[in-house]
Design a protein around this motif. Sequence first.
Motif, PDB file in Angstrom:
ATOM      1  N   ASP A 173      48.130 -32.897  38.942  1.00 14.56           N
ATOM      2  CA  ASP A 173      47.989 -34.356  38.896  1.00 14.56           C
ATOM      3  C   ASP A 173      48.098 -34.943  40.299  1.00 14.56           C
ATOM      4  O   ASP A 173      47.297 -35.784  40.706  1.00 14.56           O
ATOM      5  CB  ASP A 173      49.078 -35.005  38.038  1.00 14.56           C
ATOM      6  CG  ASP A 173      49.028 -34.666  36.571  1.00 14.56           C
ATOM      7  OD1 ASP A 173      47.947 -34.285  36.072  1.00 14.56           O
ATOM      8  OD2 ASP A 173      50.089 -34.791  35.916  1.00 14.56           O
ATOM      9  N   LEU A 174      49.123 -34.503  41.029  1.00 17.28           N
ATOM     10  CA  LEU A 174      49.365 -35.038  42.366  1.00 17.28           C
ATOM     11  C   LEU A 174      48.217 -34.718  43.312  1.00 17.28           C
ATOM     12  O   LEU A 174      47.813 -35.564  44.119  1.00 17.28           O
ATOM     13  CB  LEU A 174      50.678 -34.490  42.930  1.00 17.28           C
ATOM     14  CG  LEU A 174      51.941 -34.893  42.167  1.00 17.28           C
ATOM     15  CD1 LEU A 174      53.150 -34.176  42.741  1.00 17.28           C
ATOM     16  CD2 LEU A 174      52.140 -36.397  42.171  1.00 17.28           C
ATOM     17  N   VAL A 175      47.688 -33.522  43.204  1.00 14.57           N
ATOM     18  CA  VAL A 175      46.557 -33.124  44.058  1.00 14.57           C
ATOM     19  C   VAL A 175      45.330 -33.973  43.744  1.00 14.57           C
ATOM     20  O   VAL A 175      44.648 -34.470  44.654  1.00 14.57           O
ATOM     21  CB  VAL A 175      46.261 -31.616  43.898  1.00 14.57           C
ATOM     22  CG1 VAL A 175      44.945 -31.240  44.551  1.00 14.57           C
ATOM     23  CG2 VAL A 175      47.408 -30.785  44.455  1.00 14.57           C
ATOM     24  N   ARG A 176      45.042 -34.169  42.453  1.00 17.42           N
ATOM     25  CA  ARG A 176      43.843 -34.942  42.078  1.00 17.42           C
ATOM     26  C   ARG A 176      43.987 -36.417  42.446  1.00 17.42           C
ATOM     27  O   ARG A 176      43.050 -37.017  42.986  1.00 17.42           O
ATOM     28  CB  ARG A 176      43.561 -34.768  40.591  1.00 17.42           C
ATOM     29  CG  ARG A 176      43.075 -33.367  40.243  1.00 17.42           C
ATOM     30  CD  ARG A 176      42.577 -33.267  38.816  1.00 17.42           C
ATOM     31  NE  ARG A 176      43.556 -33.693  37.838  1.00 17.42           N
ATOM     32  CZ  ARG A 176      44.255 -32.890  37.046  1.00 17.42           C
ATOM     33  NH1 ARG A 176      44.076 -31.582  37.108  1.00 17.42           N
ATOM     34  NH2 ARG A 176      45.112 -33.370  36.175  1.00 17.42           N
ATOM     35  N   VAL A 177      45.150 -37.004  42.168  1.00 17.62           N
ATOM     36  CA  VAL A 177      45.357 -38.411  42.526  1.00 17.62           C
ATOM     37  C   VAL A 177      45.317 -38.558  44.049  1.00 17.62           C
ATOM     38  O   VAL A 177      44.670 -39.465  44.581  1.00 17.62           O
ATOM     39  CB  VAL A 177      46.684 -38.945  41.943  1.00 17.62           C
ATOM     40  CG1 VAL A 177      47.018 -40.315  42.520  1.00 17.62           C
ATOM     41  CG2 VAL A 177      46.610 -39.025  40.424  1.00 17.62           C
ATOM     42  N   GLY A 178      46.000 -37.658  44.741  1.00 24.01           N
ATOM     43  CA  GLY A 178      46.002 -37.704  46.201  1.00 24.01           C
ATOM     44  C   GLY A 178      44.617 -37.535  46.790  1.00 24.01           C
ATOM     45  O   GLY A 178      44.274 -38.189  47.773  1.00 24.01           O
ATOM     46  N   GLY A 179      43.815 -36.672  46.184  1.00 28.07           N
ATOM     47  CA  GLY A 179      42.447 -36.483  46.661  1.00 28.07           C
ATOM     48  C   GLY A 179      41.630 -37.754  46.547  1.00 28.07           C
ATOM     49  O   GLY A 179      40.902 -38.119  47.472  1.00 28.07           O
ATOM     50  N   PHE A 180      41.765 -38.436  45.427  1.00 31.08           N
ATOM     51  CA  PHE A 180      41.025 -39.681  45.243  1.00 31.08           C
ATOM     52  C   PHE A 180      41.507 -40.751  46.214  1.00 31.08           C
ATOM     53  O   PHE A 180      40.702 -41.478  46.804  1.00 31.08           O
ATOM     54  CB  PHE A 180      41.152 -40.190  43.805  1.00 31.08           C
ATOM     55  CG  PHE A 180      40.410 -41.475  43.572  1.00 31.08           C
ATOM     56  CD1 PHE A 180      39.055 -41.461  43.318  1.00 31.08           C
ATOM     57  CD2 PHE A 180      41.064 -42.693  43.627  1.00 31.08           C
ATOM     58  CE1 PHE A 180      38.347 -42.644  43.112  1.00 31.08           C
ATOM     59  CE2 PHE A 180      40.380 -43.878  43.425  1.00 31.08           C
ATOM     60  CZ  PHE A 180      39.020 -43.854  43.166  1.00 31.08           C
TER      61      PHE A 180
END
Length: 74
Positions: A53-60
């Motif tokens: 979750d953190l990786v995907r949110v951070g990527g966006f």
Amino acid sequence: MDINPGARRIAGNVRAAVLAHPAPLASIAQAADMAEVDLQSRLDGDADFTVNDLVRVGGFLRCPTAVFMEGATA
């Protein structure tokens, strides 16, 4: 049930990044491949963020995942 202070801090860090971003919550959730209600639940501290979750949110948000972890450990 006690809320993990580290998880609470992570949720607060993510919430701050989300609020600072101009995209609507629905767009962030879609980019993170989760329902908006699930993202909101994590931001509210009702559910924990996973590393994915953190990786995907951070990527966006173009925000390093490490920023979300700041202050989460003693």
